[in-house]
Scaffold this active site. Structure first.
Site, PDB file in Angstrom:
ATOM      1  CG  ASN A  74      -0.360   0.635   2.440  1.00 40.37           C
ATOM      2  OD1 ASN A  74      -0.291   1.862   2.569  1.00 40.37           O
ATOM      3  ND2 ASN A  74       0.108  -0.200   3.347  1.00 40.37           N
ATOM      4  CG  ASN A 104      -0.511   5.526  14.057  1.00 37.62           C
ATOM      5  OD1 ASN A 104      -0.154   6.333  13.201  1.00 37.62           O
ATOM      6  ND2 ASN A 104       0.159   4.414  14.296  1.00 37.62           N
ATOM      7  CB  CYS A 135       6.711   9.795   8.774  1.00 40.35           C
ATOM      8  SG  CYS A 135       5.203   9.025   9.320  1.00 40.35           S
ATOM      9  CE  LYS A 170       2.644   0.234  12.972  1.00 46.27           C
ATOM     10  NZ  LYS A 170       1.273   0.328  12.458  1.00 46.27           N
ATOM     11  CB  ILE A 196       7.347  -4.979  11.691  1.00 48.26           C
ATOM     12  CG1 ILE A 196       6.521  -5.974  10.878  1.00 48.26           C
ATOM     13  CG2 ILE A 196       8.438  -5.710  12.439  1.00 48.26           C
ATOM     14  CD1 ILE A 196       7.303  -6.745   9.806  1.00 48.26           C
ATOM     15  N   GLY A 222       0.670  -8.232   5.529  1.00 42.91           N
ATOM     16  CA  GLY A 222      -0.033  -9.494   5.338  1.00 42.91           C
ATOM     17  C   GLY A 222       0.814 -10.703   5.700  1.00 42.91           C
TER      18      GLY A 222
HETATM   19  C1  LIG Z   1      -3.565   0.068   3.949  1.00 42.55           C
HETATM   20  C2  LIG Z   1      -2.658   0.228   5.134  1.00 42.55           C
HETATM   21  C3  LIG Z   1      -2.541   1.466   5.753  1.00 42.55           C
HETATM   22  C4  LIG Z   1      -1.696   1.623   6.840  1.00 42.55           C
HETATM   23  N1  LIG Z   1      -1.614   2.849   7.469  1.00 42.55           N
HETATM   24  C5  LIG Z   1      -0.840   2.985   8.581  1.00 42.55           C
HETATM   25  C6  LIG Z   1      -0.805   4.214   9.315  1.00 42.55           C
HETATM   26  O1  LIG Z   1      -1.495   5.175   8.984  1.00 42.55           O
HETATM   27  N2  LIG Z   1       0.002   4.316  10.412  1.00 42.55           N
HETATM   28  C7  LIG Z   1       0.762   3.248  10.816  1.00 42.55           C
HETATM   29  O2  LIG Z   1       1.476   3.362  11.809  1.00 42.55           O
HETATM   30  N3  LIG Z   1       0.737   2.071  10.165  1.00 42.55           N
HETATM   31  C8  LIG Z   1      -0.045   1.911   9.062  1.00 42.55           C
HETATM   32  N4  LIG Z   1      -0.092   0.687   8.412  1.00 42.55           N
HETATM   33  C9  LIG Z   1       0.724  -0.437   8.906  1.00 42.55           C
HETATM   34  C10 LIG Z   1      -0.101  -1.382   9.757  1.00 42.55           C
HETATM   35  O3  LIG Z   1      -0.582  -0.744  10.894  1.00 42.55           O
HETATM   36  C11 LIG Z   1       0.729  -2.611  10.152  1.00 42.55           C
HETATM   37  O4  LIG Z   1       1.856  -2.187  10.887  1.00 42.55           O
HETATM   38  C12 LIG Z   1       1.203  -3.413   8.951  1.00 42.55           C
HETATM   39  O5  LIG Z   1       0.196  -3.454   7.976  1.00 42.55           O
HETATM   40  C13 LIG Z   1       1.630  -4.849   9.302  1.00 42.55           C
HETATM   41  O6  LIG Z   1       0.576  -5.575   9.842  1.00 42.55           O
HETATM   42  P1  LIG Z   1      -0.349  -6.586   8.978  1.00 42.55           P
HETATM   43  O7  LIG Z   1       0.575  -7.485   8.221  1.00 42.55           O
HETATM   44  O8  LIG Z   1      -1.200  -7.284   9.977  1.00 42.55           O
HETATM   45  O9  LIG Z   1      -1.151  -5.724   8.060  1.00 42.55           O
HETATM   46  C14 LIG Z   1      -0.942   0.517   7.316  1.00 42.55           C
HETATM   47  C15 LIG Z   1      -1.071  -0.718   6.684  1.00 42.55           C
HETATM   48  C16 LIG Z   1      -1.910  -0.880   5.607  1.00 42.55           C
HETATM   49  C17 LIG Z   1      -2.012  -2.240   4.968  1.00 42.55           C
END
Ligand SMILES: Cc1cc2nc3c(=O)[nH]c(=O)nc-3n(C[C@H](O)[C@H](O)[C@H](O)COP(=O)(O)O)c2cc1C
Ligand SMILES: Cc1cc2nc3c(=O)[nH]c(=O)nc-3n(C[C@H](O)[C@H](O)[C@H](O)COP(=O)(O)OP(=O)(O)OC[C@H]3O[C@@H](n4cnc5c(N)ncnc54)[C@H](O)[C@@H]3O)c2cc1C
Ligand SMILES: Cc1cc2nc3c(=O)[nH]c(=O)nc-3n(C[C@H](O)[C@H](O)[C@H](O)COP(=O)(O)OP(=O)(O)OC[C@H]3O[C@@H](n4cnc5c(N)ncnc54)[C@H](O)[C@@H]3O)c2cc1C
Ligand SMILES: Cc1cc2nc3c(=O)[nH]c(=O)nc-3n(C[C@H](O)[C@H](O)[C@H](O)COP(=O)(O)O)c2cc1C
Ligand code: FES
Ligand code: FES
Lengths: 308, 267, 308, 267
Positions: A74, A104, A135, A170, A196, A222
């Site tokens: 993404n 967050n 960021c 984070k 992570i 994922g």
């Molecule tokens: C579409 C999307 C948007 C995300 N936006 C943020 C965000 O705004 N701030 C943040 O700290 N992490 C963001 N993340 C990261 C997720 O919080 C998470 O750390 C990451 O997706 C790994 O976990 P997962 O494999 O369960 O998705 C985003 C992830 C996805 C997929």
């Protein structure tokens, strides 16, 4: 399955007590309300909302998401309504539900992070702040705060001074030494680390020979990243004394339990919410079931029990 | 109100030319769904492909069934095409904002324009127009496809509603030899502010239709597609650029999939 | 499909000309002979053999491999026959087939790397040396050579001085800044870089609460890592002028072509060989087909054509 | 010589208790395969699960067909269990070193011992023993399982060869109520250097059999399992610790899957 009540799922993150260790991951659960038709938000350990900046952001041009083997990339570009609209329009509904809300935050500079934390400090209904340090630091040539221990510590210290809320930092996985990063922010005053965030990745469309994301690169999430996440969570849990929140590819209760065994105090469920909006709920049930089967009375008996 | 269900496949028809029609027992969705809304479908326990796939409601029926009509493209649709009657499929819906059906001023013609698999939501729309709008509302259907094989099985469904679609094919094997936007001139001529258009199909086709409507001052609703991870405004992935009149970016799953053509940045 | 002969697939890595850009990845193709029943080795761009050390190594205790979503973790522990047995027992057969042979080497110290390179320098049938720097530096507390630009440059320099063969440095992805790593080894004398080696990961068995690998952590490979690999290859190709060899999750010709578009001069196929021992062969055919369809006469017309 | 093929499923029998028998048309493998050897199977185009799965040759037939007998455990075997006749499966084989069948000294009894799904390679082995070894070689079969349901469908196959297996079940629903190694004492008594054993089953069962054989001075071959990524000695993943007599680690796919029990470190 035994009733929730017999088994103690409560966990403590800084001064904040969560009903259970299952939180949502920022950016995958909107502002919470997007899931009201699917689950009861008060069942969750906490709702972590989409990353909030000082001013609203429109985000990146499309395409913003693309599927990859057992994962997705993404490049949303941190689209969000901005902190004022969040506090006025989004938070009140969440607060009324009784959900535990973690906000967050993200910024372009250390000062922006501090200003955000200060703005949220005395807002009712905010249980904790999670700081997304993946960021770009616009004052340092766009290098991500989260890839440099000194910059990460600077953000942590500034936010720490700006607010009294429990503070979760984070971490970015795109680093050589996750233990160094975890220690740096712990020393700078973090109450917990979560990890992570996404791995930096890329996809190419073969016909047009263009990147599949308008932003060229994006964040990989994922099941594909779960092995990397689990390794980093285990390493971080060994490096710091503060609670570690495990994130990355958690789809099922089994996945969540592995992170807890590796040392995580809580977990966050991300991409799974897209595919199964009831994923968090099912994971909580599955954790209770596992603890019951293994005659454990509390989630604390399971944490950090990896036999290496 | 959208919901998440494990639904049962009642039948799976191969309509040829790589097009399938799934009939799914999903009473809540069948009851609540409106034309232009969509569902997210996912089949199987595997983690690859990972994401659910969006499909327009092709039909809802009174007995708790609903249909999707889809073209087999990649692994996701291949899996759906392989589902046998009795199999389960994970479904979330109904989602998004469908076509706006306000009563048109008298004398307005309504035009439904579909290209390729974009025909999918139009049958449901035609039925609803006939049900909701005043008797005698003139309703035309224009359909385009690559060839006769793609279109033929669907024409019967429109005929059952008393509608005879005007047809264009790329290879000339049925109807007008050319593109469906050209049918606009053929069918409705150049002038008049008396048409209201509902359009679904590939982007260039919709852009051409939108431009013709703009020239004529006709209202035009389009059903857009975007890569979607969730379908219910959690991921913010399905952005589409706005024309600037209202928003920088819309989200197809929440603000759409149906938009006023003038709100969209056609690029 | 046009015949191979009409389309020029040849690529140059250092002084070494490969028939085509499709190589095998070290550790996934044995010493070549393991595939004699499946494919004609002379069709390949090059055979990269299992990593060779000075002395034979028995490898890690089992379990050594575990499957993960769209990937696998391995902790083989660099089991190999040692350089002398390789030169005497393994190389002659490979040489007789006429295959282009690249020898992957690994060491515990800078000196070991240099000694290995020297040993191979005048051995007939060795077309190039690939240096696996993802190994722990036993003199520096076990930190991997490949995670520190100075150590990576030191290994590169030592090997460079020790042999005249074309020199490929194989980079580790477990770093903050892949461009820095690529530049460091390029400046230290590498003729090419190959990447990525495996991502460090982990898996846990829920019933026994033990790591699924005896070694606790292991290397993640396969389609799951492709987005990360593609991103790093693209970044590396922009950072250095020497050829970049793309590795990571390549299963099909489409995957290989994406790496080439991203800037790779050649690719290596790893995990795919396990699932489909004819994968390399099919990938070569697929590349020819794509070039023919797009009216390209040479693979060089495709390289680095990503439109960002 | 192993090969890689896209083979056709001729039939898929559900034998109950989560056990399936696949009949596969794979002439080269059927012709070359020896008892104790195995094949790698993979079904479908998806990337998850990623790896092929190893299965012993259960039978080879003269007409180019072969069989595997397997227990459904996870997603890989679930996919195989779902294959219909006519479907394709990717197959690599025959792989590994099977049972060593040198003629035994006269008077030696041969004992085949299987536990659970470890029975899979023993039918083929029994047939080959009958074919290759001198007439009158005494051949006993001892089988263990959780319950009658698991074993029953397989006994008929041994009976067709004129063999009547001695049976032990964990729940006592058939034969001896207990573990299969206990049948050794029951069937063959304590003494005598007259047995040669061929064993396949879960690790603790094979360890118990190996220990009983060692005590008695009997030769014992065991068929081992290990996590495998390739099956043809490319990954070096399938290590198993040796007893130190020959090697630190063996590779199950190349040095085995059949080993002399004394070469194995039983831990
Ligand atoms: C579409 C999307 C948007 C995300 N936006 C943020 C965000 O705004 N701030 C943040 O700290 N992490 C963001 N993340 C990261 C997720 O919080 C998470 O750390 C990451 O997706 C790994 O976990 P997962 O494999 O369960 O998705 C985003 C992830 C996805 C997929
Ligand atoms: C609101 C909406 C309604 C739709 N209605 C229909 C319909 O009624 N009938 C129909 O045949 N198709 C419809 N589509 C398109 C359909 O979702 C895609 O064809 C399908 O997802 C392809 O999946 P795949 O795995 O077969 O193909 P893939 O191999 O994954 O991809 C093939 C192409 O399909 C598109 N695609 C893949 N995944 C998605 C996704 N999650 N969201 C959007 N596009 C995707 C991409 O452009 C991709 O290049 C609709 C899409 C949207 C957004
Ligand atoms: C040489 C050999 C011969 C075998 N013969 C048979 C047989 O004839 N019949 C039979 O039912 N089973 C046999 N097995 C075991 C069979 O390979 C596993 O049961 C099967 O791979 C499980 O796959 P799954 O996806 O269903 O289970 P998974 O969900 O992947 O895993 C379930 C368990 O199966 C085992 N397993 C998974 N993948 C592999 C692998 N690639 N290699 C080895 N073990 C694995 C693991 O212990 C795992 O915990 C044999 C194994 C080997 C090594
Ligand atoms: C079982 C296994 C063994 C490996 N051994 C080596 C090795 O000895 N030396 C090396 O440089 N890389 C080794 N690798 C890494 C691969 O060469 C390759 O960089 C990595 O697997 C990523 O490519 P893939 O996703 O195509 O497998 C090994 C990988 C696997 C899976
Ligand atoms: S598809 Fe996720 S927000 Fe629209
Ligand atoms: S399974 Fe790969 S070497 Fe044995």
């Amino acid at each position: 399955m035994k009733a929730d009540t017999e088994i103690d799922l409560k966990v403590k993150i800084g001064g904040c007590i969560l009903r259970n260790p299952v939180m949502t991951a920022s950016g995958t659960f909107g502002y919470g309300r997007e899931f009201e038709d699917f689950i009861d938000l008060t069942r969750l350990g906490a709702v972590v909302v989409k990353g909030i900046s000082l001013l609203p952001r429109a985000g990146n041009p499309p395409p913003r998401v693309v599927e990859t083997p057992c994962g997705m990339l993404n490049a949303i570009g941190l689209e969000n309504v901005g902190v004022e609209a969040f506090v006025q329009d989004k938070l009140p509904w969440l607060q009324r539900t009784g959900a535990t809300v973690v906000v967050n935050i993200l910024g372009n500079t250390v000062d922006e992070y501090a200003e955000l934390a200060q703005r949220l400090d005395n807002v009712e209904g905010v249980a904790a702040v999670e700081v997304n340090i993946s960021c770009p630091n616009v004052k340092e040539g766009g290098v991500a705060f989260g890839t440099d221990p000194a910059m990460a510590a600077a953000v942590t210290g500034a936010v720490r001074r700006a607010c009294k809320l429990p503070l979760i930092i984070k971490l970015s996985p795109n680093v050589t030494d996750i233990q160094l990063m975890a220690r740096s922010v712990a020393e700078a005053g973090a109450d917990a680390v979560s990890l992570i965030n996404t791995l930096l990745g890329m996809a190419i469309d073969l016909q047009s020979r263009r990147p599949k994301l308008a932003n060229v690169v994006g964040g990989l999430s994922g099941p594909a990243i779960k092995p990397v996440a689990l390794r980093m969570v285990w390493q971080a849990a060994q490096a710091v004394k503060i609670p570690v929140i495990g994130i990355g590819g958690i789809m099922t209760a089994e996945d969540a339990l592995e992170f807890i065994i590796a040392g995580a105090t809580a977990v966050q469920v991300g991409t799974a919410n897209f595919i199964n909006p009831r994923a968090t709920d099912e994971i909580i049930n599955g954790i209770v079931e596992y603890l019951a089967q293994h005659n454990m009375r509390s989630i604390n008996e399971l944490r950090n029990t990896l036999r290496t | 109100m959208p919901g998440q269900y494990l639904a049962t496949i009642e039948s799976n028809e191969d309509l040829g030319a790589g097009v399938c029609r799934l009939t799914i027992l999903a009473p809540e969705i069948a009851a609540a769904g409106r034309p232009g809304q969509f569902v997210m479908l996912r089949s199987g326990r595997g983690l690859d492909p990972l994401l659910s796939r969006p499909f327009s409601l092709h039909q809802t029926m009174a007995d708790g069934r609903m249909q999707v009509l889809f073209k087999v493209l990649g692994e996701g649709t291949r899996r759906l095409a392989a589902l046998a009657a009795g199999a389960s499929v994970a479904i979330v819906g109904p989602l998004g904002r469908g076509f706006a059906l306000t009563p048109p001023p008298t004398g307005t013609r309504l035009g439904l324009i579909g290209g390729g698999i974009g025909v999918a939501p139009l049958l449901f729309l035609a039925r609803e127009i006939q049900r909701l709008l005043p008797d005698g509302t003139a309703l035309d259907v224009l359909l385009g496809a690559r060839s006769k094989a793609e279109l033929a099985p669907l024409l019967a469904d429109f005929r059952a509603l008393g509608l005879e679609p005007a047809v264009a094919t790329d290879d000339g094997s049925l109807g007008h030899h050319g593109l469906v936007p050209e049918l606009i001139d053929q069918q409705w001529g150049q002038e008049g502010s008396h048409c209201r258009v509902f359009c679904c199909g590939p982007w260039p086709m919709m852009a051409a239709v939108a431009s013709r409507c703009r020239e004529r001052g006709w209202a035009c609703q389009v059903s857009l597609e975007a890569m979607m991870a969730c379908g219910f405004s959690a991921c913010l992935g399905c952005a589409v650029a706005g024309s600037g009149k209202r928003e920088r970016y819309f989200h197809v799953c929440k603000d759409g999939p149906v938009f006023q053509a003038e709100d969209v940045n056609w690029g």
